[in-house]
Design a protein around this motif. Structure first.
Motif, short mmCIF file in Angstrom:
data_model
loop_
_atom_site.label_atom_id
_atom_site.label_comp_id
_atom_site.label_asym_id
_atom_site.label_seq_id
_atom_site.Cartn_x
_atom_site.Cartn_y
_atom_site.Cartn_z
N MET A 80 -11.62 -0.35 -19.38
CA MET A 80 -11.57 -1.60 -20.14
C MET A 80 -10.13 -2.03 -20.42
O MET A 80 -9.85 -3.23 -20.55
N GLU A 81 -9.20 -1.07 -20.50
CA GLU A 81 -7.80 -1.43 -20.70
C GLU A 81 -7.25 -2.13 -19.46
O GLU A 81 -6.60 -3.17 -19.55
N PHE A 82 -7.51 -1.53 -18.30
CA PHE A 82 -7.08 -2.17 -17.05
C PHE A 82 -7.70 -3.56 -16.91
O PHE A 82 -7.01 -4.52 -16.58
N ASP A 83 -9.01 -3.64 -17.16
CA ASP A 83 -9.72 -4.91 -16.94
C ASP A 83 -9.19 -6.00 -17.86
O ASP A 83 -8.98 -7.15 -17.42
N TYR A 84 -8.98 -5.68 -19.14
CA TYR A 84 -8.53 -6.70 -20.08
C TYR A 84 -7.12 -7.17 -19.73
O TYR A 84 -6.85 -8.39 -19.70
N LEU A 85 -6.22 -6.26 -19.48
CA LEU A 85 -4.83 -6.64 -19.22
C LEU A 85 -4.69 -7.41 -17.92
O LEU A 85 -3.93 -8.39 -17.84
N ARG A 86 -5.42 -7.01 -16.89
CA ARG A 86 -5.39 -7.77 -15.63
C ARG A 86 -5.90 -9.19 -15.87
O ARG A 86 -5.35 -10.17 -15.35
N LYS A 87 -6.97 -9.31 -16.67
CA LYS A 87 -7.58 -10.62 -16.94
C LYS A 87 -6.60 -11.53 -17.67
O LYS A 87 -6.40 -12.69 -17.27
N VAL A 88 -5.97 -11.04 -18.73
CA VAL A 88 -5.10 -11.91 -19.52
C VAL A 88 -3.82 -12.25 -18.77
O VAL A 88 -3.28 -13.36 -18.89
N ILE A 89 -3.31 -11.31 -17.98
CA ILE A 89 -2.12 -11.59 -17.17
C ILE A 89 -2.40 -12.70 -16.16
O ILE A 89 -1.59 -13.60 -15.95
N LYS A 90 -3.60 -12.64 -15.57
CA LYS A 90 -3.98 -13.69 -14.61
C LYS A 90 -4.18 -15.03 -15.30
O LYS A 90 -3.72 -16.07 -14.81
N GLU A 91 -4.85 -15.01 -16.45
CA GLU A 91 -5.12 -16.26 -17.18
C GLU A 91 -3.83 -16.95 -17.61
O GLU A 91 -3.72 -18.18 -17.56
N LYS A 92 -2.85 -16.17 -18.06
CA LYS A 92 -1.59 -16.73 -18.56
C LYS A 92 -0.57 -16.90 -17.44
O LYS A 92 0.54 -17.40 -17.70
N ASN A 93 -0.95 -16.48 -16.22
CA ASN A 93 -0.04 -16.58 -15.07
C ASN A 93 1.32 -15.93 -15.37
O ASN A 93 2.38 -16.51 -15.10
N LEU A 94 1.26 -14.72 -15.95
CA LEU A 94 2.47 -14.02 -16.34
C LEU A 94 3.02 -13.15 -15.22
O LEU A 94 2.24 -12.47 -14.53
N PRO A 95 4.33 -13.13 -15.02
CA PRO A 95 4.91 -12.12 -14.14
C PRO A 95 4.62 -10.74 -14.72
O PRO A 95 4.75 -10.52 -15.93
N ALA A 96 4.18 -9.81 -13.89
CA ALA A 96 3.82 -8.48 -14.38
C ALA A 96 4.09 -7.44 -13.32
O ALA A 96 4.02 -7.72 -12.12
N VAL A 97 4.41 -6.24 -13.78
CA VAL A 97 4.59 -5.11 -12.87
C VAL A 97 3.88 -3.90 -13.46
O VAL A 97 3.93 -3.66 -14.67
N SER A 98 3.21 -3.17 -12.59
CA SER A 98 2.51 -1.95 -12.98
C SER A 98 3.31 -0.75 -12.49
O SER A 98 3.66 -0.67 -11.31
N LEU A 99 3.60 0.19 -13.41
CA LEU A 99 4.36 1.36 -13.05
C LEU A 99 3.45 2.52 -12.68
O LEU A 99 2.53 2.86 -13.43
N GLU A 100 3.72 3.12 -11.54
CA GLU A 100 3.10 4.36 -11.10
C GLU A 100 1.60 4.29 -10.86
O GLU A 100 0.95 5.31 -10.64
N TYR A 101 1.01 3.09 -10.90
CA TYR A 101 -0.42 2.97 -10.66
C TYR A 101 -0.69 1.58 -10.09
O TYR A 101 -0.37 0.58 -10.74
N GLN A 102 -1.24 1.54 -8.89
CA GLN A 102 -1.45 0.26 -8.23
C GLN A 102 -2.70 -0.44 -8.76
O GLN A 102 -3.77 0.17 -8.83
N LEU A 103 -2.53 -1.71 -9.12
CA LEU A 103 -3.63 -2.53 -9.61
C LEU A 103 -3.72 -3.80 -8.76
O LEU A 103 -2.69 -4.37 -8.39
N PRO A 104 -4.94 -4.26 -8.47
CA PRO A 104 -5.09 -5.49 -7.68
C PRO A 104 -4.40 -6.68 -8.36
O PRO A 104 -4.45 -6.83 -9.57
#
Length: 257
Positions: A80-104
């Motif tokens: 649920m942490e991954f899902d929520y953060l991916r969702k809000v980053i996409k909604e806000k169109n924020l630049p984001a980087v994931s460290l040490e773990y690949q996320l779609p």
């Protein structure tokens, strides 16, 4: 106006966080950028209501006020942490980087899990004659743990040794799960393996200390290796080989990115 960067992670991985945060802070100071750290202490083995409560800390942020997000994603325990953060980053169109773990759909910055483990296991086999190996694993289907296991299997395969699934002990990165699971695994075997290759240093330290309580000496009776090269490992007795991931530079580069 100063840029603002949000950094989200899980506080259980305190030494990793300390090292990664030092690199992030260094770059933030150079770039005159404000950084806001948001950590919780979620765990996969707690009740669902507790997991949801822990995850809610990430919902406190007004993400629209930030210029970017750094996810210390390999510290997260919950889907649920991954899902929520991916969702809000996409909604806000924020630049984001994931460290040490690949996320779609999120840029990735990470260390090479394969090469370091490959070189470590090659040393075990070539120099110490290790053939029978047990792997102390992170969670099932975890990318980092699986890649490190793949390196171990590849090295053994090159020396004509097949790796058996029964030699995997899943301990979910956790000290206490090693204490709980390792003695039972050893009791089921007729002899010790030549080595315990651990997917991280926390489990390697737990392995050494659990073996000691069982009257088994490291490295005389069995070899133990780790991964991460934590500061605590450098003063741990007995010492064991580990792989350095240069987390301070990783944090710095993610901030610069």
């Amino acid at each position: 106006m100063k840029k603002k960067i949000a950094v989200c992670g899980n506080g259980w991985s305190n030494e990793y966080l300390e090292i990664a945060m030092s690199g992030i802070r260094k770059c933030a100071e150079e770039c005159d950028t404000d950084v806001f750290f948001m950590f919780n202490f979620s765990s996969a083995d707690t009740e669902p209501f507790k997991q949801e409560g822990d995850t809610n800390i990430y919902k406190l942020l007004e993400y629209g006020d930030f210029d970017g997000v750094i996810l210390l994603a390999n510290t997260f325990h919950l889907k649920m942490e991954f899902d929520y953060l991916r969702k809000v980053i996409k909604e806000k169109n924020l630049p984001a980087v994931s460290l040490e773990y690949q996320l779609p759909d999120i840029d990735f910055w990470g260390s090479d899990n394969y090469t370091g483990m490959y070189e470590l296991c090659t040393h075990l086999v070539e120099t110490h004659g290790v053939r029978d190996v047990a792997y102390i694993s992170g969670p099932k289907d975890n990318a980092e743990s699986d890649i490190r296991r793949m390196a171990l299997e590849d090295v053994l395969g090159e020396f004509g040794v097949s790796f058996k699934e029964e030699n995997v002990i899943y301990c979910n990165w956790n000290y206490y799960e090693v204490e709980r699971n390792l003695p039972e695994w050893i009791k089921k075997r007729s002899k010790l393996p030549d080595a315990f290759v651990c997917a991280n240093d926390v489990m390697a330290m737990a392995t050494c200390e659990t073996l000691d309580k069982m009257g088994i000496s490291v490295p005389e009776d069995v070899k133990v290796t780790g991964f991460d090269h934590l500061l605590s490992v450098r003063v741990h007795y007995p010492t064991f080989a580990s792989v350095d991931r240069n987390w301070d530079d990783l944090g710095y580069q993610s901030m610069k990115y």
